[in-house]
Write an enzyme that holds these catalytic residues in place. Structure first.
Site, mmCIF file in Angstrom:
data_model
loop_
_atom_site.group_PDB
_atom_site.id
_atom_site.type_symbol
_atom_site.label_atom_id
_atom_site.label_comp_id
_atom_site.label_asym_id
_atom_site.label_seq_id
_atom_site.Cartn_x
_atom_site.Cartn_y
_atom_site.Cartn_z
ATOM 1 N N HIS A 94 0.830 -1.207 0.000
ATOM 2 C CA HIS A 94 0.000 0.000 0.000
ATOM 3 C C HIS A 94 0.871 1.267 0.000
ATOM 4 O O HIS A 94 0.726 2.137 -0.864
ATOM 5 C CB HIS A 94 -0.918 -0.024 1.230
ATOM 6 C CG HIS A 94 -1.742 1.214 1.395
ATOM 7 N ND1 HIS A 94 -3.086 1.243 1.101
ATOM 8 C CD2 HIS A 94 -1.427 2.461 1.805
ATOM 9 C CE1 HIS A 94 -3.543 2.461 1.324
ATOM 10 N NE2 HIS A 94 -2.553 3.222 1.768
ATOM 11 N N GLU A 95 1.757 1.339 0.974
ATOM 12 C CA GLU A 95 2.583 2.546 1.086
ATOM 13 C C GLU A 95 3.484 2.699 -0.128
ATOM 14 O O GLU A 95 3.759 3.807 -0.584
ATOM 15 C CB GLU A 95 3.417 2.521 2.378
ATOM 16 C CG GLU A 95 2.598 2.509 3.670
ATOM 17 C CD GLU A 95 1.543 3.601 3.752
ATOM 18 O OE1 GLU A 95 1.722 4.667 3.123
ATOM 19 O OE2 GLU A 95 0.522 3.393 4.431
ATOM 20 N N HIS A 104 1.709 4.524 -2.813
ATOM 21 C CA HIS A 104 1.815 5.985 -2.691
ATOM 22 C C HIS A 104 3.164 6.456 -3.254
ATOM 23 O O HIS A 104 3.254 7.465 -3.946
ATOM 24 C CB HIS A 104 1.733 6.409 -1.221
ATOM 25 C CG HIS A 104 0.360 6.346 -0.622
ATOM 26 N ND1 HIS A 104 -0.739 6.942 -1.196
ATOM 27 C CD2 HIS A 104 -0.092 5.780 0.532
ATOM 28 C CE1 HIS A 104 -1.807 6.747 -0.421
ATOM 29 N NE2 HIS A 104 -1.438 6.035 0.634
ATOM 30 N N HIS A 137 3.118 6.494 -6.910
ATOM 31 C CA HIS A 137 2.313 7.633 -7.371
ATOM 32 C C HIS A 137 3.211 8.881 -7.452
ATOM 33 O O HIS A 137 3.143 9.653 -8.400
ATOM 34 C CB HIS A 137 1.160 7.844 -6.375
ATOM 35 C CG HIS A 137 0.044 8.714 -6.875
ATOM 36 N ND1 HIS A 137 -0.988 9.112 -6.069
ATOM 37 C CD2 HIS A 137 -0.203 9.280 -8.081
ATOM 38 C CE1 HIS A 137 -1.824 9.878 -6.758
ATOM 39 N NE2 HIS A 137 -1.366 9.990 -7.979
HETATM 40 ZN ZN LIG Z 1 -2.657 5.272 2.136
#
Ligand SMILES: [Zn+2]
Length: 706
Positions: A494-495, A498, A501
Site C-alpha cells: 500500500h505505502e 503511494h 504515485h
Molecule cells: Zn494510504
C-alpha cells in the site's frame, strides 16, 4: 484504512514574526540541498535548536517573495502571478520537510516543545498569505481573464486550484471575519498538536507487563521475542512487555490464550486519550469541533463536512454517506455470521463465554483454521521483510519499468534509514530517490505512511522527486530476518503504491505533482498496489522460507486465495463505523458535542455489532484530529476502494495483473498526472467508463441485496 500520505506543508503556510531573524546566516537548514541527484535533504546537519530560526527565516523569505509579486507594476498574468507563486516558498518547503520528518519519526520532548510553539505560528502564516488582498486580486484577475483560455490544460487547472483554494480559505471575507478566521486556525493548530502529543504520550507511557510463562500462553515465539525486546527498552528486566500500539496489541489479541489479559490489553488500547487526567482528549475534541463548525459558517458552508468535501471526488457529504450506507448493512450482516461461527466454536470448546470485542481476533484465527485449515503463523516464515521489499521493486519494474539501486552516499535522519535510486530500466534515466525507514523507535508515530521530501516538477528546469516509506516493524536481532504478517505485507504494498504515485509524476507545476490529488482519490493508487501481493508471480519469487529458501507452497497459496473474503465483515465494520462517526461529527454543525456520548449514541443508531469497536475511537482518531487533512474524509479509503476494485478489473479482463498495455494506461492517466486533471475524468480515460461498486462488493464477499 492503512495510513496516510503526509503532504509536506502545502505550498501556503505560516507569519508576522520577522523581527527575530538572527542566527540565520549560518543555519544549514536554510541552505540549498547539496549533493547528488539535484541535491538531497541534509539530515546530517539537523539540530532541533535550528528549527525555529530556520522556519522563521524561511517564512520571512516567502513573504518577501509575495511582496515582489504584488508590487509588480505589470498587469497580472499567469507567469507573473500563478507561476511566480509556484516558484516561490522553496526555502520554507525545504525546512518544513526536515521539520516534518523529525515530527513524525523522532519527536523528542525537546522537539515537541518547538512544535507546540510553532504550530499556531505556521497556521497564522498560512492565513497571512491567503488573506493578502493584493495577492488575491491578482490571482482573481488571472482566473477571470479571457487570456486564461490560451493557457494549457495544466496551467488552467493550477490557476483554478490557486483561486479556489484562496476563496475556500476565506480570501473574500471582510476584515473582521478574516481576523476571526485566523484566530480559529491558530487555535486549531495548537489543539491538533496537543491532541497528537496526548496520543503519543499514552502509547509511550502505558504498556502491559507480562511476568510469567503462564501469562505468555498462546503467544508465538516471534511475539515473545518482540515482547522481550520491548521489556528491555522499557527497563522491565526479566519480563515481557506488550506496547500500547496497534502492531503490538493486535497480535496479542490474536494469540493470547489468557482472556483476562486480552481484555486488559484491549481496554488499554481502545482507551488511549480517554483516561481522564492530563492526556485526555475529550475536551480538546469538543473545542476542535466547535471551532471547525464556526469556521465553516464563516466561510459560507452549512458544516465542516460540506466545506471539506467541496473539491473532493465525492463533492457532497450526501454522496459519501450514500456509499457508506450501501456497504454498511451487508457488512454488518456478515459480522453477525462471523460472530455466530466464533460462538459456535467457543461453545464446542466448552469455553462458556459470550464473544466480546477482546475475543474477536482470537476466535477469528480459530475459525480461519477450522474453515480453511489456514494458520497465519504458517505464512509468516515465508514473509521476510527484505524479500518482500525486493518483491515490490520487481512489481514496480514490471508495471512501470523502474529499477532500484541502493545508494549510500546520501545523509539519513537515523542509521536505520536506507536509500535507493530509482531509474528507468531501459533508458537508465534517473527518476528519483526512495527512502525506507522500516523500524519502530521512540518518538516515531505509529502506523505506516508515505512522505514526499521533494516533488517532481519542471517549472524551473527538471526536478526529480524524493519519496519515503515509513513503518513500525520491530527490528530483529542482528543477522536475523524480520518476518512480517500478511497484513503488514499488504501495508507495505500500500505505502509503496503511494511512493509509486510520487515517482511516476510527470507534471510541470509542483502544487499539482504526485500525490497532491483529492483526498478521496489519493488512496486509490496505493490500495490498487495491494492487489499485486497475492499474485503468484510475487509469492513464488519473493515469499521464500527464511530457513529453507523454498517458495511458499502452492497448497498454502490456495488456502490464502480461498480465504480471501474471510473476516471482511470485521474489517469493513471496524473501519466503516469510524468513517461514519467522523462524517456525522462533522455534519453536526455547531451543536456542542460530548465525544463519548456522541460516539455511543451514533453507534447505537447505526446498529453497531457490540462485538466490535471502532478502528479509531474518537479520543485517539489522529486521522481527523491531528490536522484537518482526513477530517470528514476517513470515508476516502472506501471511496478509493470502489475505484481500486473496479480498476483491478481492467487487468483481470485483460491479460492479468502484469498486462503491459493496461499498466501503461494506468501510468498515463492515473499515476503520472498528479492533480493536473479532474480525477473522475482521469479514471474514465483509464477505464473507458465510470467506476461501478460491484467489484468492491465482490472483493469483500458481500451481497449488495442483504
Ligand atoms: Zn494510504
Amino acid at each position: 484504512m492503512r495510513d496516510f500520505v503526509i503532504r509536506s506543508f502545502a505550498l501556503l503556510l505560516a507569519t508576522a514574526m520577522i523581527a527575530n531573524a538572527m542566527n540565520t546566516d549560518n543555519n544549514p537548514l536554510l541552505a540549498q540541498w547539496e549533493g547528488p541527484y539535484g541535491g538531497v535533504p541534509p539530515f546530517d546537519r539537523v539540530q532541533i535548536a535550528l528549527f525555529k530560526p530556520a522556519l522563521e527565516a524561511a517564512m520571512a523569505e516567502q513573504l518577501k517573495e509575495i511582496e515582489q509579486i504584488t508590487a509588480n507594476p505589470a498587469a497580472p498574468n499567469f507567469e507573473n502571478t500563478i507561476a511566480a507563486l509556484e516558484r516561490g516558498g522553496r526555502t520554507l518547503n525545504r525546512v518544513a520537510t526536515l521539520y516534518g520528518v523529525w515530527g513524525a519519526t523522532m519527536a523528542s520532548p525537546e522537539y515537541q516543545a518547538v512544535q507546540r510553539e510553532m504550530a499556531p505560528r505556521l497556521a497564522a502564516f498560512d492565513d497571512q498569505i491567503t488573506q493578502n488582498e493584493a495577492l488575491f486580486k491578482r490571482i482573481e484577475a488571472v482566473y477571470n481573464s479571457p487570456d486564461k483560455a490560451k493557457l494549457n490544460a495544466e496551467q488552467q487547472r493550477v490557476t483554478w486550484l490557486r483561486y479556489t483554494n484562496f476563496v475556500r480559505a476565506g480570501a473574500r471575507l471582510n476584515a473582521d471575519a478574516k481576523k476571526r478566521l485566523s484566530q480559529i486556525n491558530q487555535q486549531l493548530a495548537g489543539l491538533y498538536t496537543k491532541f497528537s502529543q496526548n496520543v503519543l504520550a499514552e502509547e509511550t507511557d502505558q504498556f502491559l507487563v507480562l511476568k510469567s510463562e503462564d501469562e505468555l500462553a498462546g503467544l508465538p515465539q516471534s511475539l515473545r521475542d518482540a515482547a522481550a525486546a520491548a521489556a528491555e527498552t522499557k527497563k522491565q528486566p526479566g519480563t515481557w512487555v506488550i506496547m500500547n500500539t496497534r502492531s503490538s496489541i493486535d497480535p496479542f489479541l490474536t494469540y493470547s490464550d489468557r482472556r483476562d489479559l486480552r481484555e486488559k490489553a484491549w481496554r488499554m488500547f481502545v482507551n488511549r486519550g480517554d483516561n481522564g487526567g492530563e492526556h485526555d482528549n475529550n475536551a480538546i475534541i469538543t473545542e476542535i469541533l466547535q471551532l471547525r463548525a464556526e469556521r465553516a459558517k464563516l466561510l459560507g458552508y452549512p458544516t465542516h463536512a460540506h466545506w471539506r468535501l467541496e473539491n473532493s471526488m465525492a463533492k457532497r457529504p450526501e454522496r459519501a454517506m450514500q456509499l457508506m450506507e450501501a456497504v454498511w448493512k451487508p457488512a454488518v450482516a456478515r459480522v453477525h455470521e462471523e460472530v455466530a461461527d466464533m460462538q459456535a466454536l467457543a461453545d464446542k470448546e466448552a469455553a462458556k463465554i459470550k464473544i466480546e470485542p477482546w475475543d474477536y481476533r482470537y476466535y477469528m484465527e480459530k475459525v480461519r483454521k477450522a474453515k480453511y485449515d489456514l494458520d497465519q503463523n504458517e505464512i509468516k516464515p515465508y514473509f521476510q521483510l527484505e524479500k518482500l521489499r525486493e518483491g515490490i521493486f520487481w512489481v514496480a519494474g514490471e508495471l512501470f519499468n523502474f529499477n532500484f539501486t541502493p545508494v549510500t552516499n546520501v545523509p539519513v535522519a537515523h542509521p536505520d534509514v536506507r536509500v535507493w535510486e530509482v531509474t528507468d530500466k531501459t533508458t537508465k534515466k534517473h527518476i528519483g530517490l526512495w527512502y525506507f525507514d522500516p523500524y519502530a523507535r521512540a518518538g516515531k508515530r505509529s502506523g505506516a505512511w508515505m512522505n514526499a521530501y521533494r516533488v517532481q516538477e519542471r517549472v524551473n528546469g527538471e526536478i526529480t522527486t524524493i519519496v519515503s516509506n515509513n513503518s513500525n516493524f520491530v527490528k530483529g536481532k542482528p543477522g536475523e530476518p524480520v518476518l512480517i504478517s500478511w497484513d503488514d505485507a499488504t501495508t507495505m504494498f500500500h505505502e509503496f503504491g503511494h511512493a509509486l504515485h510520487g515517482l511516476n509524476s510527470n507534471v510541470t507545476y509542483p502544487s499539482v505533482a504526485g500525490t497532491a490529488v483529492a483526498r478521496d482519490y489519493v488512496e486509490f493508487p496505493s490500495q490498487l498496489l495491494e492487489h499485486w501481493l497475492s499474485t503468484p508471480e510475487v509469492l513464488q519469487r519473493f515469499a521464500l522460507h527464511y530457513q529453507t529458501g523454498k517458495p511458499i507452497p502452492q497448497e498454502l497459496i490456495n488456502k490464502i486465495t480461498r480465504s480471501a473474503t474471510f473476516n471482511q465483515g470485521f474489517a469493513t465494520v471496524e473501519y466503516l463505523s469510524a468513517a461514519l462517526v467522523d462524517m456525522k461529527l462533522h455534519l453536526a454543525g455547531d451543536k456542542k458535542i460530548d465525544p463519548d456520548v456522541f460516539e455511543r449514541e451514533t453507534l447505537a443508531e447505526l446498529g453497531m455489532p457490540k462485538e466490535i469497536v471502532l478502528r479509531h475511537r474518537t479520543p485517539q482518531f489522529l486521522h481527523i484530529f491531528s490536522s484537518d487533512s482526513y477530517s470528514a474524509g476517513y470515508y476516502s479509503y472506501l471511496w478509493s476502494d470502489v475505484l481500486t476494485a473496479d480498476a483491478f478489473g481492467a487487468f483481470v479482463e485483460g491479460k492479468g495483473p502484469y498486462d503491459r498495455a493496461v499498466a501503461e494506461r494506468l501510468r498515463k492517466y492515473i499515476f503520472s498526472v498528479g492533480n493536473t486533471v479532474d480525477p473522475a475524468e482521469g479514471y474514465r480515460a483509464f477505464r473507458g467508463r465510470d467506476p461501478k461498486i460491484d467489484a468492491l462488493m465482490k472483493k469483500r464477499g458481500f451481497s449488495p441485496k442483504s
